[in-house]
Design a protein around this motif. Structure first.
Motif, short mmCIF file in Angstrom:
data_model
loop_
_atom_site.label_atom_id
_atom_site.label_comp_id
_atom_site.label_asym_id
_atom_site.label_seq_id
_atom_site.Cartn_x
_atom_site.Cartn_y
_atom_site.Cartn_z
N ASP A 93 0.76 -1.09 -0.09
CA ASP A 93 -0.05 -0.17 0.01
C ASP A 93 0.75 1.32 0.02
OD1 ASP A 93 -2.83 -0.88 0.75
OD2 ASP A 93 -1.44 -2.19 1.81
N ILE A 94 1.70 1.10 0.85
CA ILE A 94 3.04 2.24 0.98
C ILE A 94 4.43 1.72 0.69
CG2 ILE A 94 3.84 4.07 2.37
CD1 ILE A 94 0.92 4.19 3.79
N VAL A 95 5.18 2.50 -0.14
CA VAL A 95 6.49 2.03 -0.19
C VAL A 95 7.33 3.35 0.30
CG1 VAL A 95 8.38 1.25 -1.43
CG2 VAL A 95 6.21 0.54 -1.77
N VAL A 96 8.39 3.23 1.42
CA VAL A 96 9.25 4.35 1.96
C VAL A 96 10.68 3.91 1.27
CG1 VAL A 96 9.97 5.42 3.71
CG2 VAL A 96 7.84 4.42 4.00
N ILE A 97 11.15 4.72 0.51
CA ILE A 97 12.57 4.42 -0.02
C ILE A 97 13.53 5.27 0.77
CG2 ILE A 97 13.93 4.93 -2.11
CD1 ILE A 97 11.47 5.14 -3.95
N ALA A 129 6.76 -2.16 -11.02
CA ALA A 129 6.37 -3.76 -11.39
C ALA A 129 5.40 -4.55 -10.34
CB ALA A 129 7.69 -4.50 -12.04
N THR A 130 5.93 -4.43 -8.99
CA THR A 130 5.32 -5.23 -7.98
C THR A 130 4.12 -4.34 -7.10
OG1 THR A 130 7.14 -4.36 -6.49
CG2 THR A 130 7.31 -6.67 -7.71
N SER A 131 4.20 -3.24 -7.08
CA SER A 131 3.20 -2.51 -6.45
C SER A 131 2.63 -1.29 -7.16
CB SER A 131 3.72 -2.03 -5.13
OG SER A 131 4.12 -3.21 -4.32
N PRO A 132 2.03 -1.45 -8.34
CA PRO A 132 1.72 -0.37 -9.07
C PRO A 132 0.41 0.64 -8.62
CG PRO A 132 0.59 -2.42 -9.75
CD PRO A 132 1.45 -2.81 -8.64
N ASN A 133 -0.05 0.26 -7.33
CA ASN A 133 -0.80 1.13 -6.69
C ASN A 133 -0.42 1.64 -5.40
OD1 ASN A 133 -2.97 0.82 -8.78
ND2 ASN A 133 -3.23 -1.22 -7.81
N ALA A 134 0.95 1.67 -5.10
CA ALA A 134 1.50 2.13 -4.06
C ALA A 134 1.45 3.73 -4.00
CB ALA A 134 2.89 1.53 -3.67
N ILE A 135 1.55 4.18 -2.54
CA ILE A 135 1.85 5.50 -2.70
C ILE A 135 3.29 5.63 -1.95
CG2 ILE A 135 1.58 7.58 -0.90
CD1 ILE A 135 -1.21 6.39 -0.61
N GLY A 155 6.05 6.47 -13.24
CA GLY A 155 5.04 7.05 -13.82
C GLY A 155 3.70 7.48 -13.06
N PHE A 156 3.83 7.33 -11.49
CA PHE A 156 2.75 7.53 -10.73
C PHE A 156 2.35 8.97 -10.88
CE2 PHE A 156 3.96 3.66 -7.54
CZ PHE A 156 3.91 2.80 -8.71
N PRO A 157 1.21 9.31 -10.49
CA PRO A 157 0.77 10.62 -10.34
C PRO A 157 1.15 11.28 -9.08
CG PRO A 157 -0.93 9.26 -9.70
CD PRO A 157 -0.12 8.24 -10.23
N ARG A 158 1.31 12.50 -9.14
CA ARG A 158 1.90 13.34 -8.06
C ARG A 158 1.42 13.08 -6.84
NH1 ARG A 158 0.71 19.69 -7.46
NH2 ARG A 158 -1.57 19.64 -7.17
N GLU A 159 0.10 12.73 -6.70
CA GLU A 159 -0.54 12.32 -5.50
C GLU A 159 0.13 11.18 -4.80
OE1 GLU A 159 -2.96 14.79 -7.76
OE2 GLU A 159 -2.17 12.79 -8.36
N ARG A 160 0.83 10.36 -5.44
CA ARG A 160 1.46 9.06 -4.95
C ARG A 160 2.99 9.03 -5.03
NH1 ARG A 160 0.22 4.28 -7.21
NH2 ARG A 160 -0.70 4.91 -9.11
N VAL A 161 3.61 10.14 -5.11
CA VAL A 161 4.94 10.19 -5.13
C VAL A 161 5.48 11.52 -4.10
CG1 VAL A 161 7.18 10.20 -6.16
CG2 VAL A 161 5.56 8.94 -7.26
N ILE A 162 5.71 11.48 -2.93
CA ILE A 162 5.90 12.72 -2.10
C ILE A 162 7.16 12.31 -1.22
CG2 ILE A 162 3.95 13.84 -1.64
CD1 ILE A 162 2.98 11.86 0.08
N CYS A 290 1.45 20.26 2.61
CA CYS A 290 0.76 19.38 1.92
C CYS A 290 -0.26 18.78 2.87
CB CYS A 290 1.43 18.35 1.65
SG CYS A 290 2.79 18.71 0.26
N LYS A 291 -1.37 18.72 2.62
CA LYS A 291 -2.48 17.87 3.06
C LYS A 291 -2.58 16.57 2.88
CE LYS A 291 -6.99 19.52 3.43
NZ LYS A 291 -8.38 19.71 3.18
N LEU A 292 -2.11 15.58 3.92
CA LEU A 292 -1.88 14.09 3.54
C LEU A 292 -3.22 13.26 4.09
CD1 LEU A 292 1.71 13.58 4.55
CD2 LEU A 292 0.93 14.35 2.48
N GLY A 293 -3.73 12.35 3.33
CA GLY A 293 -4.65 11.57 3.78
C GLY A 293 -4.74 10.28 3.03
N ARG A 294 -5.68 9.35 2.91
CA ARG A 294 -5.61 8.01 2.28
C ARG A 294 -5.40 7.84 1.10
NH1 ARG A 294 -7.58 3.27 5.24
NH2 ARG A 294 -5.86 1.80 4.55
N GLY A 295 -5.39 8.87 0.16
CA GLY A 295 -4.89 8.89 -1.01
C GLY A 295 -3.63 9.57 -1.48
N GLY A 296 -3.03 9.66 -0.33
CA GLY A 296 -1.70 10.36 -0.50
C GLY A 296 -1.72 11.94 -0.48
N LEU A 297 -1.22 12.50 -1.45
CA LEU A 297 -1.11 13.98 -1.42
C LEU A 297 -2.67 14.53 -1.78
CD1 LEU A 297 0.13 16.82 -1.39
CD2 LEU A 297 0.84 16.42 -3.92
#
Length: 329
Positions: A93-97, A129-135, A155-162, A290-297
């Motif tokens: 669901d979430i990946v922290v790099i 490849a493995t978690s295409p819906n992750a934030i 290629g994720f939308p900005r909502e999902r890369v912060i 930034c306002k953060l919630g279940r959808g990310g940003l």
């Protein structure tokens, strides 16, 4: 007299309001930042499974096992596992790099540029490849540019890369202010914007202690010194440690963002976000509220800045654009 059932001392204390918990959170990198992040996520029970991934053989497995063995004492049921590959991370669901090389004394964050860009690129390909819906929450340095790499490659939308930087910079700023005024850190409201580096912008006009403007409580020279120390907060720690960089506060910052997302808290935190016209800027990552919630940003919050703050933010943006242009993807 109460019976034996009234002795709660042996049961580990649970968080008062357990959140909703997601199925899986992955932390990439099992070094100091990554391992501490994974432990904090598990202790807060933010996910059923916490996966730590690292290329170093045995390190994530060993640390994951060690963390899981702290569960009966700390009283959490999040299962921590370590891996050298990405199969176990599938469907996160979430990946922290946090992967990448750390700074050494005398190095700027930009010195890490191409090495870490290569690492973050590989990691981002695996996440896609493995978690295409992750934030994705990026902690690797130089932060703002690494966010750009992760966004471009996934290629994720900005909502999902912060990116996690402003929370850390703000924590340092608040910590130094609390020390200078001898007050609780809890009562200091503040925000640090801009790139995560020497050009970061602590917003003095929005800094207050329980609502009292900080300018009424501290002389300008003291405030200026604190702003300067905040900008060099990471370097100060690197200088002490000599062989690594900060990890307790950075991991706490990353987990505060994870918690806001998992529990849909709608918190307004300073994070690195991809700008699309906000603050008159586009096409780069920069620290903004930034306002953060279940959808990310959920939203980039625009606040009015003084002329000096706006000029400083522009300068900070330029310090992000230059290394960004040097990246070859």
């Amino acid at each position: 007299m109460d019976g034996p059932d009234s002795f709660p001392a042996l049961s580990p204390k649970k968080p008062q309001q357990p959140g909703h918990m997601v199925n899986k959170i992955t932390v990439v990198g099992a070094g100091n930042v990554g391992a501490t992040t994974a432990q904090r996520i598990a202790e807060k029970e933010l996910a059923r499974t916490v996966v730590m991934v690292d290329v170093a053989e045995g390190i994530p497995q060993g640390k994951g096992l060690d963390q899981w063995q702290s569960a009966p004492i700390e009283g959490f049921d999040s299962r921590v596992i370590g891996s050298n590959g990405y199969d176990e991370t599938a469907g996160s669901d979430i990946v922290v790099i946090t992967a990448g090389i750390a700074r050494k004394p005398g190095m700027s964050r930009d010195d890490l540029l191409n090495t870490n860009a290569g690492i973050v690129k590989q990691v981002s390909e695996q996440i896609k490849a493995t978690s295409p819906n992750a934030i994705v929450i990026v902690v690797s340095n130089p932060l703002d540019v690494m966010c750009y790499v992760a966004k471009e490659v996934t290629g994720f939308p900005r909502e999902r890369v912060i990116g996690m930087a402003g929370v850390l910079d703000t924590a340092r700023y608040r910590g130094f202010l609390a020390e200078a005024m001898d007050v609780s850190v809890r009562d200091i409201q503040a925000m640090v914007l801009g790139g995560h580096g020497d050009t970061m912008v602590p917003l003095i006009s929005y800094t207050s202690v329980s609502g009292i403007p900080v300018t009424q409580l501290l002389a300008k020279d003291k405030l200026d010194a604190i702003v300067d120390r905040t900008r060099n907060g990471g370097a100060e720690i690197v200088k002490h440690l000599k062989t690594g960089s900060a990890y307790y506060a950075p991991s706490a910052g990353a987990v505060q963002m994870v918690e806001a997302i998992v529990n849909d808290q709608r918190r307004i935190l300073p994070c690195a976000a991809w700008l699309e016209g906000e603050y008159g800027m586009s096409g780069l990552y920069l620290g903004v509220p930034c306002k953060l919630g279940r959808g990310g940003l959920l939203q980039v919050v625009e606040v009015e800045l003084t002329d000096a703050e706006r000029a400083a933010l522009e300068q900070s943006a330029q310090a992000v654009r230059d290394p960004m242009a040097a990246i070859k993807l």
